[in-house]
Design a protein around this motif. Structure first.
Motif, mmCIF file in Angstrom:
data_model
loop_
_atom_site.group_PDB
_atom_site.id
_atom_site.type_symbol
_atom_site.label_atom_id
_atom_site.label_comp_id
_atom_site.label_asym_id
_atom_site.label_seq_id
_atom_site.Cartn_x
_atom_site.Cartn_y
_atom_site.Cartn_z
ATOM 1 N N GLU A 56 1.480 1.137 -3.989
ATOM 2 C CA GLU A 56 0.215 1.048 -4.736
ATOM 3 C C GLU A 56 -0.484 -0.257 -4.386
ATOM 4 N N LYS A 57 -1.787 -0.232 -4.314
ATOM 5 C CA LYS A 57 -2.545 -1.458 -4.086
ATOM 6 C C LYS A 57 -2.529 -2.309 -5.354
ATOM 7 N N GLN B 243 1.873 5.578 -12.540
ATOM 8 C CA GLN B 243 2.106 6.331 -11.309
ATOM 9 C C GLN B 243 2.722 5.435 -10.238
ATOM 10 N N GLY B 244 2.208 4.207 -10.159
ATOM 11 C CA GLY B 244 2.759 3.247 -9.199
ATOM 12 C C GLY B 244 4.203 2.894 -9.529
ATOM 13 N N LYS C 213 6.514 5.552 -8.195
ATOM 14 C CA LYS C 213 6.686 5.385 -6.744
ATOM 15 C C LYS C 213 7.582 4.184 -6.438
ATOM 16 N N ILE D 238 0.654 -3.049 -12.105
ATOM 17 C CA ILE D 238 1.136 -1.749 -11.657
ATOM 18 C C ILE D 238 0.886 -0.657 -12.701
ATOM 19 N N SER D 239 0.491 0.505 -12.224
ATOM 20 C CA SER D 239 0.203 1.644 -13.104
ATOM 21 C C SER D 239 1.474 2.465 -13.324
ATOM 22 N N ASP E 106 0.807 -1.230 0.000
ATOM 23 C CA ASP E 106 0.000 0.000 0.000
ATOM 24 C C ASP E 106 0.837 1.276 0.000
#
Length: 305
Positions: free
Chosen positions: A98-99, A108-109, A112, A105-106, A95
């Motif tokens: 990203e969940k 944005q994820g 990160k 995974i995106s 978390d």
């Protein structure tokens, strides 16, 4: 004592003193040569150790921390002192990043995740992909590996998709390292079956799991010899006994695999690639202490090659 006596004494004492000086010079010379020789051997040993350790990139297969999220696995790998991990498409990300799973995974994820990896001085260079029976599932696996900037995926591709998966690997410029489980669970339990898949598939290589081979009666050194020139990575693991599919995963050096001979064989092959420590055992609270112990064992073997 007269002058003559003094001259006679000098005639005998001077040569004796000269002899002593020459002897001391020899001793000093031998000492210097010994130091230089020992230093040379020491330098050669250090250089040899450095060359081998630089060619072999030690990391952790993230399944070692399969009860935890990828984020937690990264943190634990950092605590173990390694700089590489092999991710797994089926593991939850965590978390704090990203969940969801790494396979979902995106963008944005991903940003990160990369920041999290940098924070912990860890790099992902490969990912274990389950794939599936459809080519689309494999394409998705390659897409995720591309996002993660992986050099290869570790997988067990189905026979009917070998040609197509090899083509996808060529398109994505990502190799496929064929992994083995034991006989009855994996079609690739034998090094011969891995070689059969590699034949005519230039983007296929091997990722032998040294702890699974004994369960099928395969000697690790013999297996590595068969796969010479095709090995992209290795899962470093031990097993409690030979010829038993239920053999337990045990600490390196406490089972049936001769790791000294394994590393000597890899050195002979001039192997260049990844060596991932992996634990299947579910030690509580985590496998981290075991991993640290196994890294120490590995380094001790490396220093004595």
């Amino acid at each position: 004592m007269g002058f003559g006596d003094t001259v006679d004494r000098l005639k005998y004492t001077k040569p004796e003193r000269k002899y002593i000086l020459i002897d001391m010079k020899r001793i000093k010379s031998y000492t210097i040569i010994a130091i230089l020789l020992s230093s040379g051997f020491l330098v050669a040993w250090i250089n040899d150790y450095s060359q081998v350790s630089n060619k072999w990139k030690l990391g952790v297969e993230i399944y070692t921390f399969h009860r935890f999220t990828l984020a937690e696995g990264i943190s634990k790998s950092d605590s173990a002192g390694v700089h590489y991990i092999e991710a797994a498409s089926f593991q939850k990300i965590g978390d704090e990043i990203e969940k969801g799973y790494i396979s979902q995974i995106s963008e944005q994820g991903l940003v990160k995740l990369n920041k999290y990896l940098d924070k912990h001085h860890i790099k992902i260079r490969s990912v274990y992909v389950f794939g599936g029976s459809s080519l689309d599932s494999w394409k998705n696996g390659f897409l995720q590996a591309k996002k993660l900037k992986c050099e290869f995926i570790t997988a067990e591709p189905p026979r009917n998709l070998w040609d197509s998966i090899d083509s996808l690997a060529g398109v994505f410029h990502i190799k496929v390292a064929i992994h083995n489980h034991w006989k009855g669970k994996s079609a690739f339990w034998s090094p011969d079956s891995v070689l059969a898949a590699i034949k005519n598939h230039p983007n296929f290589g091997a990722c032998p799991d040294l702890g699974h081979w004994p369960k099928s009666g395969v000697d690790a050194v013999s297996g590595l010899q068969k796969l010479q020139g095709h090995i992209l990575a290795i899962h470093l693991k031990d097993a409690s006994q030979m010829n038993d599919p239920n053999a337990r995963d045990v600490d390196l050096g406490t089972g049936v695999v001769n790791f000294k001979a394994v590393l000597e064989e890899l050195k002979r092959q001039n192997y260049k690639g990844f060596i991932y420590i992996e634990r299947d055992a579910d030690v509580r609270p985590s496998n981290l202490p075991s991993v640290i112990k196994e890294i120490s064992y590995y380094n001790d073997l490396l220093r004595n090659l």
